[in-house]
Design a protein around this motif. Structure first.
Motif, PDB file in Angstrom:
ATOM      1  N   LEU A  76      27.102  77.555  45.136  1.00  0.00           N
ATOM      2  CA  LEU A  76      26.943  78.917  44.618  1.00  0.00           C
ATOM      3  C   LEU A  76      28.064  79.245  43.627  1.00  0.00           C
ATOM      4  O   LEU A  76      27.838  79.892  42.597  1.00  0.00           O
ATOM      5  N   LYS A  77      29.276  78.807  43.923  1.00  0.00           N
ATOM      6  CA  LYS A  77      30.377  78.994  42.979  1.00  0.00           C
ATOM      7  C   LYS A  77      30.134  78.195  41.703  1.00  0.00           C
ATOM      8  O   LYS A  77      30.403  78.668  40.596  1.00  0.00           O
ATOM      9  N   LEU A  78      29.616  76.968  41.868  1.00  0.00           N
ATOM     10  CA  LEU A  78      29.308  76.149  40.703  1.00  0.00           C
ATOM     11  C   LEU A  78      28.242  76.813  39.835  1.00  0.00           C
ATOM     12  O   LEU A  78      28.331  76.824  38.606  1.00  0.00           O
ATOM     13  N   LYS A  79      27.227  77.387  40.480  1.00  0.00           N
ATOM     14  CA  LYS A  79      26.170  78.089  39.739  1.00  0.00           C
ATOM     15  C   LYS A  79      26.756  79.291  38.986  1.00  0.00           C
ATOM     16  O   LYS A  79      26.361  79.573  37.844  1.00  0.00           O
ATOM     17  N   ARG A  80      27.709  79.964  39.587  1.00  0.00           N
ATOM     18  CA  ARG A  80      28.354  81.092  38.922  1.00  0.00           C
ATOM     19  C   ARG A  80      29.071  80.634  37.653  1.00  0.00           C
ATOM     20  O   ARG A  80      29.016  81.286  36.604  1.00  0.00           O
ATOM     21  N   GLN A 131      15.504  74.018  50.896  1.00  0.00           N
ATOM     22  CA  GLN A 131      16.347  73.450  49.846  1.00  0.00           C
ATOM     23  C   GLN A 131      17.748  74.046  50.020  1.00  0.00           C
ATOM     24  O   GLN A 131      18.282  74.745  49.161  1.00  0.00           O
ATOM     25  N   ASP A 132      18.314  73.735  51.177  1.00  0.00           N
ATOM     26  CA  ASP A 132      19.480  74.440  51.694  1.00  0.00           C
ATOM     27  C   ASP A 132      20.742  74.273  50.861  1.00  0.00           C
ATOM     28  O   ASP A 132      21.590  75.163  50.823  1.00  0.00           O
ATOM     29  N   LYS A 133      20.901  73.146  50.186  1.00  0.00           N
ATOM     30  CA  LYS A 133      22.163  72.909  49.493  1.00  0.00           C
ATOM     31  C   LYS A 133      22.381  73.873  48.325  1.00  0.00           C
ATOM     32  O   LYS A 133      23.518  74.066  47.889  1.00  0.00           O
ATOM     33  N   GLU A 163      17.157  66.046  43.764  1.00  0.00           N
ATOM     34  CA  GLU A 163      16.208  66.556  42.780  1.00  0.00           C
ATOM     35  C   GLU A 163      16.369  68.062  42.605  1.00  0.00           C
ATOM     36  O   GLU A 163      16.484  68.549  41.471  1.00  0.00           O
ATOM     37  N   TYR A 164      16.376  68.817  43.689  1.00  0.00           N
ATOM     38  CA  TYR A 164      16.434  70.263  43.497  1.00  0.00           C
ATOM     39  C   TYR A 164      17.822  70.727  43.067  1.00  0.00           C
ATOM     40  O   TYR A 164      17.950  71.705  42.328  1.00  0.00           O
ATOM     41  N   VAL A 165      18.880  70.043  43.495  1.00  0.00           N
ATOM     42  CA  VAL A 165      20.211  70.416  43.024  1.00  0.00           C
ATOM     43  C   VAL A 165      20.311  70.207  41.515  1.00  0.00           C
ATOM     44  O   VAL A 165      20.753  71.094  40.767  1.00  0.00           O
ATOM     45  N   LEU A 166      19.884  69.038  41.038  1.00  0.00           N
ATOM     46  CA  LEU A 166      19.946  68.764  39.603  1.00  0.00           C
ATOM     47  C   LEU A 166      19.005  69.677  38.829  1.00  0.00           C
ATOM     48  O   LEU A 166      19.370  70.239  37.789  1.00  0.00           O
TER      49      LEU A 166
END
Length: 386
Positions: A149-153, A140-142, A206-209
């Motif tokens: 990763l910045k968005l998750k932060r 689930q590389d993205k 799916e996994y990004v969302l």
């Protein structure tokens, strides 16, 4: 330091993704850095065993990278007790059977997505692996891209307030193969061979969302085959029977709405090949593969619609770049980062949540997306469990 050698059967690494991202930039990169530090004085040394159907291609690859072990006999490799892990980057249609063999042989399995061609098969793999007591993971590389990763932060820091919507644009023009070679293999455009952009990309979405914004509750999709004829690797024309574009709307837990366009028949007019714009009550962000820009509520301009006057400023210049903040070495390759986590899961019992059940959710969304398009309606996405 004690060096522990682990032999990994890698099936499908003569393909572009398997070769560049998994073999060269992940496993061989780990060897170049001296192995993977497991802590407590132990370093893991990965020893790849290249598996595939074309012996000449495998041997050429092994010679290029100074590797010793190749085989065209998957059953023999899986019967070898010195092989601990089986990795699969084959074409989708061949993956499920090979994974079942690896699970039956007691190997830990790590696989590209989609894990199977349908939800029933994907769930079966998850059940078999769980019952066998092996460790299992799906790429689930993205999630490990610097931009996301910045968005998750930003999400974790509460930057957005209540998230309202997510808008994604992915794709590029894949040449038909007649007057310029195609950038993707021809099987991607044949439904009988497991091709299609929904099967390829909806598991990613799916996994990004799911990981960043919330579980997908419903999907409404429209697919298209915009380019009906293409030319294969031998220069022969063939009918494109799989979808090369998909336009999806996803309802998420918590009320946010995601809209993602995916296309291999679009010319790029954006900063990166994939971009996500996230809008919230307190701020917005646009994240791509590497970069992420933000606009906070307090610095949001007040645009006024006036078609009679030219725009006197650049809208892009009103956004601020999110810094890397990753130290002097910056972000690592996303595929390598997930390989490290999976290997630590297998050999140091570190936590790991991107397993075959998570992979089955991606297969489910692709399956329901195709159903939505075929039936012309919104389809609910039920939760799945073993």
């Amino acid at each position: 330091m004690t060096r522990k050698t682990v032999r990994i059967a890698m099936n499908g690494v003569t393909g572009r993704m398997g070769h560049h991202q998994h073999l060269v930039r992940s496993i061989l990169a780990l060897r170049e850095q001296g192995g993977l530090d497991l802590g407590e004085g132990t370093v893991l040394w990965p020893e790849p065993v290249l598996v595939g159907r074309r012996e000449h291609a495998l041997r050429a690859l092994a010679e290029r990278h100074g590797l010793e072990h190749v085989s065209t006999d998957l059953d023999a490799v899986l019967a070898d007790p010195s092989v601990d892990i089986y990795f699969d980057a084959q074409v989708t249609s061949a993956r499920e059977e090979a994974l079942k063999k690896a699970i039956a042989a007691g190997k830990h399995v790590y696989t590209e997505k989609p894990s199977a061609t349908g939800l029933a098969g994907a769930l079966d793999l998850a059940r078999l692996a769980t019952d066998a007591g092996i460790k299992h993971g799906v790429v689930q590389d993205k999630l490990f891209l610097p931009g996301l990763l910045k968005l998750k932060r930003l999400i974790d820091g509460g930057f957005f307030g209540r998230i309202l919507s997510v808008r994604g644009e992915f794709g590029y023009w894949v040449f038909e193969g007649d007057w310029q070679p195609a950038q993707r293999p021809s099987w991607n455009y044949r439904a009988a061979d497991g091709g299609g952009i929904v099967v390829d990309m909806f598991p990613h979405w799916e996994y990004v969302l799911h990981e960043l914004f919330g579980r997908v509750r419903s999907v409404q999709a429209l697919t298209a085959t915009h380019v009906p004829q293409r030319w294969d690797e031998g220069g022969k024309p063939y009918d494109a029977t799989a979808d090369d574009a998909a336009y999806g709307i996803f309802e998420l837990d918590g009320g946010a709405i995601a809209q993602i366009n995916s296309s291999w028949a679009v010319r790029v007019n954006r900063d990166e090949l994939v971009e996500f714009q996230v809008d919230g009550t307190e701020g917005s962000a646009v994240a791509g593969l590497r970069n992420c820009r933000v606009q906070h509520r307090s610095t949001t301009p007040k645009p006024v619609w006036n078609p009679d006057l030219p725009v006197a400023h650049s809208f892009r210049d009103q956004w601020q770049e999110v810094p890397d903040n990753q130290g002097p070495e910056g972000f690592d390759n996303g595929f390598k980062a997930q390989w490290e986590l999976f290997l630590k899961h297998v050999y140091a019992d570190a936590p790991y949540r991107w397993d075959l059940l998570a992979g089955a959710r991606g297969v489910q969304l692709a399956e329901l997306g195709l159903r939505s398009s075929a039936e012309g309606r919104r389809v609910d996405v039920p939760e799945i469990a073993l």
